[in-house]
Design an enzyme around this catalytic site. Sequence first.
Site, PDB file in Angstrom:
ATOM      1  N   LYS A   1      -2.713  27.853  50.928  1.00  0.00           N
ATOM      2  CA  LYS A   1      -1.547  28.223  50.446  1.00  0.00           C
ATOM      3  C   LYS A   1      -1.362  28.430  48.827  1.00  0.00           C
ATOM      4  CE  LYS A   1       0.742  24.834  48.210  1.00  0.00           C
ATOM      5  NZ  LYS A   1       1.338  24.609  46.924  1.00  0.00           N
TER       6      LYS A   1
ATOM      7  N   ASP B   1       4.390  19.853  52.253  1.00  0.00           N
ATOM      8  CA  ASP B   1       3.736  21.070  52.401  1.00  0.00           C
ATOM      9  C   ASP B   1       3.431  21.408  53.704  1.00  0.00           C
ATOM     10  OD1 ASP B   1       4.126  22.056  49.752  1.00  0.00           O
ATOM     11  OD2 ASP B   1       2.170  21.489  49.228  1.00  0.00           O
TER      12      ASP B   1
END
Length: 292
Positions: A11, A137
């Site tokens: 990401k 996350d």
Amino acid sequence: MKTLTLEAPAKINLTLDILGRRPDGYHDMRMVMQSVSLGDTVTVTETTEGFSLLAEDIALPAGRPTLEQQAAESFFRYLGHPMPGLEVRLVKRVPAYAGLGGGSADVAAVLRCLRALYAPELPRSALEEIGLAVGSDVPFCVHGGTCLAEGRGEVLTDLPPLPACAIVLCKPDFGLPTPELFTRVDGADLGERPDASAMAEALARGELAAVAGCLGNVFERVLTGEEGADIRAIQAALLDCGALGAAMSGSGPTVFGLFNDPVKADRAAEVLGQTYRQTYLAAPVKKFGELE
């Protein structure tokens, strides 16, 4: 024998703002997060007993379960079933300690594999809840795509996808201490904050240049002089090569640039790769399907 292989996309943070420390010791975040095509490959295979993690060039923690094992145990505890024997194989491509969520992406891929193999009816929201216990996350890495992430990162709102573009990722050969960066942020004057709402509007218009103009990360405001000089040098090189915008991802030190011209992106990767060995080309990845 049950087995499944899935990709584990990394990401980037298109915006990253820290709103303050919470009573539980975590920080409230407001971020726009984006999955990218640079990723690891994760294979989960049922075995006769125990849990094993196989990965090259990774130092595994001694005397305590890996995050992948913790996630698997949490998954089956959530189901109320005993955990079968499992083997997890990782093919690593995402650099570690880079602000790209590589470890969280691996954990998320393990959970996605387990859902597909053992509980395909389990809603994604449950998988995100299980993942949060392992890392902040992980819920986004379970979800994928383009999201506004709030709370610790687990409150996810889908946003329009990042327009088609080339992404150059460049990690300098040093690390940044994430806990220390959070401490530096506490009480610091961060100046003008990244505007997640403006980013969401730019995404809704599908305007890559507007998206690039909204990039921002408050961690860049608390870097030391030496750290900041390296980050700014990479950003400048990306912009000189034609990037529409560049920013640091997560707690760094990876810097990414957005390009509307793949030829310019190739050239930027070539130029930066002469100095920084961990330089990569990537593209946006859309939200994962409900079932793999």
